[in-house]
Design a protein around this motif. Sequence first.
Motif, PDB file in Angstrom:
ATOM      1  N   SER A   2      29.120  12.459  33.302  1.00 57.54           N
ATOM      2  CA  SER A   2      30.144  13.211  32.721  1.00 57.54           C
ATOM      3  C   SER A   2      29.763  14.653  32.815  1.00 57.54           C
ATOM      4  O   SER A   2      30.482  15.243  33.144  1.00 57.54           O
ATOM      5  N   GLY A   3      28.766  15.034  32.469  1.00 60.62           N
ATOM      6  CA  GLY A   3      28.325  16.470  32.756  1.00 60.62           C
ATOM      7  C   GLY A   3      28.067  17.100  34.055  1.00 60.62           C
ATOM      8  O   GLY A   3      28.639  18.026  34.102  1.00 60.62           O
ATOM      9  N   LEU A   4      27.739  16.096  34.950  1.00 61.76           N
ATOM     10  CA  LEU A   4      27.768  16.378  36.254  1.00 61.76           C
ATOM     11  C   LEU A   4      29.050  16.885  36.936  1.00 61.76           C
ATOM     12  O   LEU A   4      29.412  17.650  37.767  1.00 61.76           O
ATOM     13  N   LYS A   5      30.012  16.097  36.233  1.00 61.58           N
ATOM     14  CA  LYS A   5      31.529  16.127  36.792  1.00 61.58           C
ATOM     15  C   LYS A   5      32.026  17.324  36.198  1.00 61.58           C
ATOM     16  O   LYS A   5      33.160  18.047  36.763  1.00 61.58           O
ATOM     17  N   VAL A  34      20.059   8.450  38.845  1.00 59.69           N
ATOM     18  CA  VAL A  34      21.156   7.239  39.202  1.00 59.69           C
ATOM     19  C   VAL A  34      22.561   7.849  39.080  1.00 59.69           C
ATOM     20  O   VAL A  34      23.605   7.889  39.813  1.00 59.69           O
ATOM     21  N   ALA A  35      22.825   8.831  38.145  1.00 52.03           N
ATOM     22  CA  ALA A  35      24.022   9.648  37.880  1.00 52.03           C
ATOM     23  C   ALA A  35      24.443  10.391  38.886  1.00 52.03           C
ATOM     24  O   ALA A  35      25.409  10.711  39.638  1.00 52.03           O
ATOM     25  N   THR A  36      23.276  11.032  39.484  1.00 52.92           N
ATOM     26  CA  THR A  36      23.302  11.666  40.576  1.00 52.92           C
ATOM     27  C   THR A  36      23.860  11.030  41.988  1.00 52.92           C
ATOM     28  O   THR A  36      24.740  11.571  42.682  1.00 52.92           O
ATOM     29  N   LEU A  37      23.467  10.007  42.107  1.00 48.48           N
ATOM     30  CA  LEU A  37      23.821   9.033  43.252  1.00 48.48           C
ATOM     31  C   LEU A  37      25.336   8.626  43.032  1.00 48.48           C
ATOM     32  O   LEU A  37      25.913   8.492  44.136  1.00 48.48           O
ATOM     33  N   LEU A  38      25.655   8.313  41.798  1.00 47.32           N
ATOM     34  CA  LEU A  38      27.082   8.002  41.476  1.00 47.32           C
ATOM     35  C   LEU A  38      28.029   8.958  41.451  1.00 47.32           C
ATOM     36  O   LEU A  38      29.339   8.799  41.313  1.00 47.32           O
ATOM     37  N   ASN A  39      27.702  10.086  41.430  1.00 41.80           N
ATOM     38  CA  ASN A  39      28.711  11.194  41.651  1.00 41.80           C
ATOM     39  C   ASN A  39      29.162  11.713  42.788  1.00 41.80           C
ATOM     40  O   ASN A  39      29.037  12.682  43.005  1.00 41.80           O
ATOM     41  N   LYS A  40      29.513  10.760  43.420  1.00 35.70           N
ATOM     42  CA  LYS A  40      30.427  10.803  44.692  1.00 35.70           C
ATOM     43  C   LYS A  40      31.716  10.014  44.601  1.00 35.70           C
ATOM     44  O   LYS A  40      31.817   8.992  43.899  1.00 35.70           O
ATOM     45  N   LYS A  41      32.470  10.417  45.648  1.00 42.28           N
ATOM     46  CA  LYS A  41      33.754   9.644  45.838  1.00 42.28           C
ATOM     47  C   LYS A  41      33.709   8.781  46.824  1.00 42.28           C
ATOM     48  O   LYS A  41      33.802   9.234  48.227  1.00 42.28           O
ATOM     49  N   LEU A  70      26.617  28.249  51.379  1.00 44.40           N
ATOM     50  CA  LEU A  70      26.966  29.556  52.328  1.00 44.40           C
ATOM     51  C   LEU A  70      25.929  30.389  52.450  1.00 44.40           C
ATOM     52  O   LEU A  70      25.427  31.092  53.246  1.00 44.40           O
ATOM     53  N   ASP A  71      25.137  30.600  51.175  1.00 44.14           N
ATOM     54  CA  ASP A  71      24.127  31.541  51.131  1.00 44.14           C
ATOM     55  C   ASP A  71      22.686  30.825  51.742  1.00 44.14           C
ATOM     56  O   ASP A  71      21.636  31.379  51.645  1.00 44.14           O
ATOM     57  N   GLY A  72      22.912  29.554  51.992  1.00 46.33           N
ATOM     58  CA  GLY A  72      21.678  29.182  52.797  1.00 46.33           C
ATOM     59  C   GLY A  72      20.731  28.293  51.700  1.00 46.33           C
ATOM     60  O   GLY A  72      19.547  27.657  52.126  1.00 46.33           O
ATOM     61  N   ALA A  73      21.173  28.061  50.647  1.00 47.97           N
ATOM     62  CA  ALA A  73      20.463  27.112  49.747  1.00 47.97           C
ATOM     63  C   ALA A  73      20.488  25.678  50.021  1.00 47.97           C
ATOM     64  O   ALA A  73      21.413  24.868  50.474  1.00 47.97           O
ATOM     65  N   SER A  74      19.160  25.223  49.993  1.00 46.64           N
ATOM     66  CA  SER A  74      18.940  23.687  50.286  1.00 46.64           C
ATOM     67  C   SER A  74      19.677  22.843  49.097  1.00 46.64           C
ATOM     68  O   SER A  74      19.732  23.272  48.128  1.00 46.64           O
ATOM     69  N   LYS A  75      19.741  21.389  49.365  1.00 48.20           N
ATOM     70  CA  LYS A  75      20.271  20.653  48.267  1.00 48.20           C
ATOM     71  C   LYS A  75      18.958  20.380  47.226  1.00 48.20           C
ATOM     72  O   LYS A  75      19.559  20.580  45.855  1.00 48.20           O
ATOM     73  N   MET A  76      17.769  20.679  47.368  1.00 45.14           N
ATOM     74  CA  MET A  76      16.979  20.665  46.378  1.00 45.14           C
ATOM     75  C   MET A  76      16.950  22.082  45.614  1.00 45.14           C
ATOM     76  O   MET A  76      16.955  21.882  44.219  1.00 45.14           O
ATOM     77  N   GLN A  77      17.278  23.034  46.034  1.00 45.10           N
ATOM     78  CA  GLN A  77      17.539  24.507  45.487  1.00 45.10           C
ATOM     79  C   GLN A  77      18.562  24.463  44.631  1.00 45.10           C
ATOM     80  O   GLN A  77      18.586  24.978  43.609  1.00 45.10           O
ATOM     81  N   GLN A  78      19.717  23.969  45.191  1.00 46.86           N
ATOM     82  CA  GLN A  78      20.981  23.725  44.686  1.00 46.86           C
ATOM     83  C   GLN A  78      20.676  22.874  43.228  1.00 46.86           C
ATOM     84  O   GLN A  78      21.408  22.947  42.133  1.00 46.86           O
ATOM     85  N   PHE A  79      19.864  21.809  43.339  1.00 43.16           N
ATOM     86  CA  PHE A  79      19.798  20.963  42.229  1.00 43.16           C
ATOM     87  C   PHE A  79      19.038  21.747  40.941  1.00 43.16           C
ATOM     88  O   PHE A  79      19.317  21.686  39.793  1.00 43.16           O
ATOM     89  N   TRP A  80      17.811  22.512  41.379  1.00 48.95           N
ATOM     90  CA  TRP A  80      17.233  23.350  40.354  1.00 48.95           C
ATOM     91  C   TRP A  80      17.724  24.415  40.007  1.00 48.95           C
ATOM     92  O   TRP A  80      17.609  24.778  38.596  1.00 48.95           O
ATOM     93  N   LYS A  81      18.584  24.943  40.842  1.00 44.74           N
ATOM     94  CA  LYS A  81      19.098  26.480  40.422  1.00 44.74           C
ATOM     95  C   LYS A  81      20.675  26.177  39.829  1.00 44.74           C
ATOM     96  O   LYS A  81      20.956  27.153  39.300  1.00 44.74           O
TER      97      LYS A  81
END
Length: 295
Positions: free
Chosen positions: A179-182, A92-99, A194-205
Amino acid sequence: MKKHNFGDDTKVGYLLLAPWLFGFIFMYVIPAAMSIYYSFTDYNLLSAPNWVGLKNYITIFTTDKTFRKALVVTFSYVFIMVPLRLAFALFVATLLNKKHMGMAFYRVLYYIPSIVGGSIAVSVVWKQIFGNKGVLMSLLSAIGIEQKFSLLGNPKTALFVIVLMGVWQFGSCMLVFLSGLKQIPNSLYESASLDGASKMQQFWKITMPMLTPTIFFNLIQQIINGFRVFTESYVITDGGPMNSTLTYVLYLYRSAFANFHMGYSCALAWILVAIIGVMTLILFKSQNSWVHYEG
C-alpha cells in the motif's frame, strides 16, 4: 422554525456506542484493574488473594533467574525476527508492485501465512518438519548426513526455528508495504531515470525515504507482536530444550496456570506492558531523525 435538539443526538450517539463501550469496560478496563490489584497479592486461583505489596515485583527482579532467561530469549527473538520479517516483506512487496496478470492471486497467496501462521495446526506441522523424526532430519539422512540432534533439539538452533516461523508470517507487513509503495508517485522514478539513476539508487534515494512512515508503522506493530509470541514456543518446543525457547508470555502462562501463581503472573504481565511501552516510546522519540513525512 423548529430548533434542533442536540440532546437527542447525544443520546442516540451513546446508544450506538453502547455495545463497544460495554465490551471495552467489561473486557478491558475491569480485567486490567483486577490484574493490577492481583499483581500486588499472593493469589493461587483457589483461595482469596492475600495482599503482599511489592513482593512479587521484588522477587521477579532480584531472585527469579527464569524471568531473566525468558526476557533474554524474547528480546533475542524480537531483535532477530522483526528486521528479517520486515526486510522479506518489503522485498516481496516490491516484486508484487507491478501490473501483471495474476498479481492479485499472488498477493492473496503470500498473505495466507499471516492468517494461519499463528495457529496450533501450523505449529504442529512446523514441529513435524524440524523435529527429531521430522521431514528435515529424514531428508538429511537420505543424503547421508546424520545428525545427533534436530534443529529443535539443539539449544543453539531451536530459537532460530521459531524465528523462521515468525518470518514466514510476513503477509500482513507485505500488504502494508504494498500500500505504501503504491502511494509513491511514478513521476519521481521517471525523473530519476532521466537523470541516469540506477534501480538500486532509485530504491535507496526515493523508495526508502518515501516509505519510512510505513516502515515506522510496521516496526511498531511487529515489535509489539514479537513480545507477545506464545503459540509457536508453546506448541513446537514447550520452551525447550533447556529453556532456549522459553518466551516471556510462555513463562507468564506457566506461572499462572501450571504453578497457580496468578498474582505473580499478573506482575509479570504488567512488567511486559511496561517493556512494550518503553520500546514504543523510544521509537516515537526517534522518528524525527529517520521518518520523513510529506511536507
